[in-house]
Design a protein around this motif. Structure first.
Motif, PDB file in Angstrom:
ATOM      1  N   ALA B 200      -1.204   4.524   2.875  1.00  0.00           N
ATOM      2  CA  ALA B 200      -2.202   4.130   1.873  1.00  0.00           C
ATOM      3  C   ALA B 200      -2.106   2.622   1.658  1.00  0.00           C
ATOM      4  CB  ALA B 200      -1.979   4.880   0.558  1.00  0.00           C
ATOM      5  N   LEU B 201      -3.224   1.957   1.877  1.00  0.00           N
ATOM      6  CA  LEU B 201      -3.296   0.510   1.639  1.00  0.00           C
ATOM      7  C   LEU B 201      -3.716   0.249   0.194  1.00  0.00           C
ATOM      8  CD1 LEU B 201      -3.455  -2.470   2.804  1.00  0.00           C
ATOM      9  CD2 LEU B 201      -5.906  -2.033   3.106  1.00  0.00           C
ATOM     10  N   VAL B 202      -2.974  -0.631  -0.482  1.00  0.00           N
ATOM     11  CA  VAL B 202      -3.411  -1.110  -1.790  1.00  0.00           C
ATOM     12  C   VAL B 202      -3.877  -2.544  -1.598  1.00  0.00           C
ATOM     13  CG1 VAL B 202      -2.807  -1.397  -4.219  1.00  0.00           C
ATOM     14  CG2 VAL B 202      -1.539   0.244  -2.810  1.00  0.00           C
ATOM     15  N   VAL B 203      -5.132  -2.767  -1.862  1.00  0.00           N
ATOM     16  CA  VAL B 203      -5.678  -4.114  -1.677  1.00  0.00           C
ATOM     17  C   VAL B 203      -5.319  -4.930  -2.909  1.00  0.00           C
ATOM     18  CG1 VAL B 203      -7.780  -5.466  -1.307  1.00  0.00           C
ATOM     19  CG2 VAL B 203      -7.558  -3.170  -0.280  1.00  0.00           C
ATOM     20  N   ARG B 204      -4.438  -5.897  -2.737  1.00  0.00           N
ATOM     21  CA  ARG B 204      -3.968  -6.730  -3.849  1.00  0.00           C
ATOM     22  C   ARG B 204      -4.380  -8.168  -3.598  1.00  0.00           C
ATOM     23  NH1 ARG B 204      -2.294  -3.572  -8.059  1.00  0.00           N
ATOM     24  NH2 ARG B 204      -0.460  -2.319  -7.590  1.00  0.00           N
ATOM     25  N   GLU B 205      -4.941  -8.789  -4.600  1.00  0.00           N
ATOM     26  CA  GLU B 205      -5.080 -10.238  -4.550  1.00  0.00           C
ATOM     27  C   GLU B 205      -3.672 -10.807  -4.732  1.00  0.00           C
ATOM     28  OE1 GLU B 205      -7.993 -11.901  -4.229  1.00  0.00           O
ATOM     29  OE2 GLU B 205      -8.977  -9.939  -4.068  1.00  0.00           O
ATOM     30  N   ASN B 206      -3.407 -11.930  -4.097  1.00  0.00           N
ATOM     31  CA  ASN B 206      -2.177 -12.658  -4.393  1.00  0.00           C
ATOM     32  C   ASN B 206      -0.914 -11.964  -3.881  1.00  0.00           C
ATOM     33  OD1 ASN B 206      -1.229 -15.072  -5.363  1.00  0.00           O
ATOM     34  ND2 ASN B 206      -0.903 -14.360  -7.462  1.00  0.00           N
ATOM     35  N   ALA B 207      -1.047 -11.013  -2.951  1.00  0.00           N
ATOM     36  CA  ALA B 207       0.145 -10.347  -2.422  1.00  0.00           C
ATOM     37  C   ALA B 207       0.497 -10.883  -1.035  1.00  0.00           C
ATOM     38  CB  ALA B 207      -0.096  -8.839  -2.337  1.00  0.00           C
TER      39      ALA B 207
END
Lengths: 239, 239
Positions: B200-207
């Motif tokens: 499962a991909l979690v799309v995070r800004e700033n990661a």
């Protein structure tokens, strides 16, 4: 006394009521399998009575590590035969389900609150002969709020071998003198103290281990001696 | 898809905001040490920029395992020198305190609730390059409700080596196809998928990890792709 950073807990007998839980599951197993004439408490004691000698070759390095799931299932089969039941005539799923009862042991009434209170100030973790997955399942089942679970599969030996205590310290990056073992059994506290741990005895009715005979009554000078885990939390948080 | 039993989470970037936390601690370190003219964000990126190449010899078995505490402190010293500060003139306790910032990283706003929700149905555990004690301290600091913590010190290697993923499964007694990795970085998901994990991909800004350059944009077909962990919990609990 300097304060410990990490509190390690013996689990079977100290945090959970193994005998009450196992006897209840044995009783319902016997009822389901037309063997209600057998004394469930006696069978539970006989099952656990085989434990100590069955893990001794692992402690001594004569056999490779095997988890409690493996050790307990083998001992269960021997015990059922001893009580006159034929393993080959019992559904295998029934044996596995009963053996998994060790993943479902019930906490003593003070355990969840006591450990939760200690968790506010200290790292709290089991130091048990149970393997990681067994202890994780038990914690989920009973609501035990461990910070982490380091099973016997990490040290690959059983208490009271020093490596069981020292490996737990190593994984949590703590020196033994900054760790405390909380346990209901003297042999366990004695081994932890030899490794440098601080010690707290919890006096539990019904926590006797039938596989360890001739255990003398506790009259040693442990750092703390308490009646339950809430009492210990009160002492450690006030100190 | 069969349901996973165990959900493993990448931590740095996926569960906690490493960059925001580290940049804030670097900023206050610089202010305390008469170096407020240095850009804290740039120094944080440069510090982490050294990470990947510094653990590569461990991955390849050319160096013995060392924890993030050791790796990060050495990289911090190099980075401070690079930015014109003299290590020998800084109080050692200041360096250690800044290095320990990795034990105090802040969860993203959705992390505690998302993981708590998933914990109701699944075993939840980090699968991180952090060592056990670092992850335990971080969980206590941020209220992350892990069922257990298995640090990189257990597998004694770093992601994306297969052993990092396979050892975590072994400790939790779960087959890779019954495990899922939840992560914000493609290289991590790709390695887990190679081992048989669901993903499962979690799309995070700033990661973004400044130590891994040239990482292509995620356009792979992961089992799930979500914006945060509460969203993933909703999907997994409804399935």
């Amino acid at each position: 006394m300097t304060k410990p950073e990490v509190l390690f807990f013996d689990v079977l007998g100290t945090v959970v009521d193994w005998r009450g839980s196992i006897a209840a599951e044995v009783s319902s197993f016997l009822a389901r399998n037309n063997a209600a004439h057998i004394d469930a408490g006696a069978l539970a004691d006989a099952w656990v009575g085989r434990y100590d000698s069955s893990v001794e070759p692992i402690r001594r390095g004569l056999q490779s590590f095997a988890t409690l799931d493996v050790v307990n299932l083998s001992n269960l089969e021997g015990t059922l035969e001893e009580f006159g039941l034929k393993i080959s005539e019992l559904p295998h799923a029934e044996l596995v389900h009963l053996n998994q009862a060790w993943h479902r042991l019930k906490p003593w009434p003070d355990s969840v609150k006591g450990i939760s209170n200690m968790k506010e100030r200290f790292v709290v973790a089991p130091l048990s002969d149970g393997h990681t997955r067994l202890l994780v399942n038990m914690a989920k089942h009973g609501g035990l709020p461990w910070d982490t679970v380091i099973g016997a599969d990490i040290s690959r030996t059983y208490k009271p071998m020093p490596q069981a205590y020292l490996r737990a310290c190593e994984v949590l990056g703590v020196k033994p003198h900054n760790a405390m073992l909380i346990a209901a059994h003297d042999y366990d506290l004695r081994a932890a103290r030899e490794c440098g741990f601080k010690t707290a005895l919890v006096v539990r009715e019904n926590a006797r281990d039938p596989s360890k005979t001739g255990e003398p009554a506790s009259n040693e000078d442990w750092d703390f001696s308490v009646g339950n885990l809430i009492e210990l939390a009160n002492i450690l948080l006030a100190a």
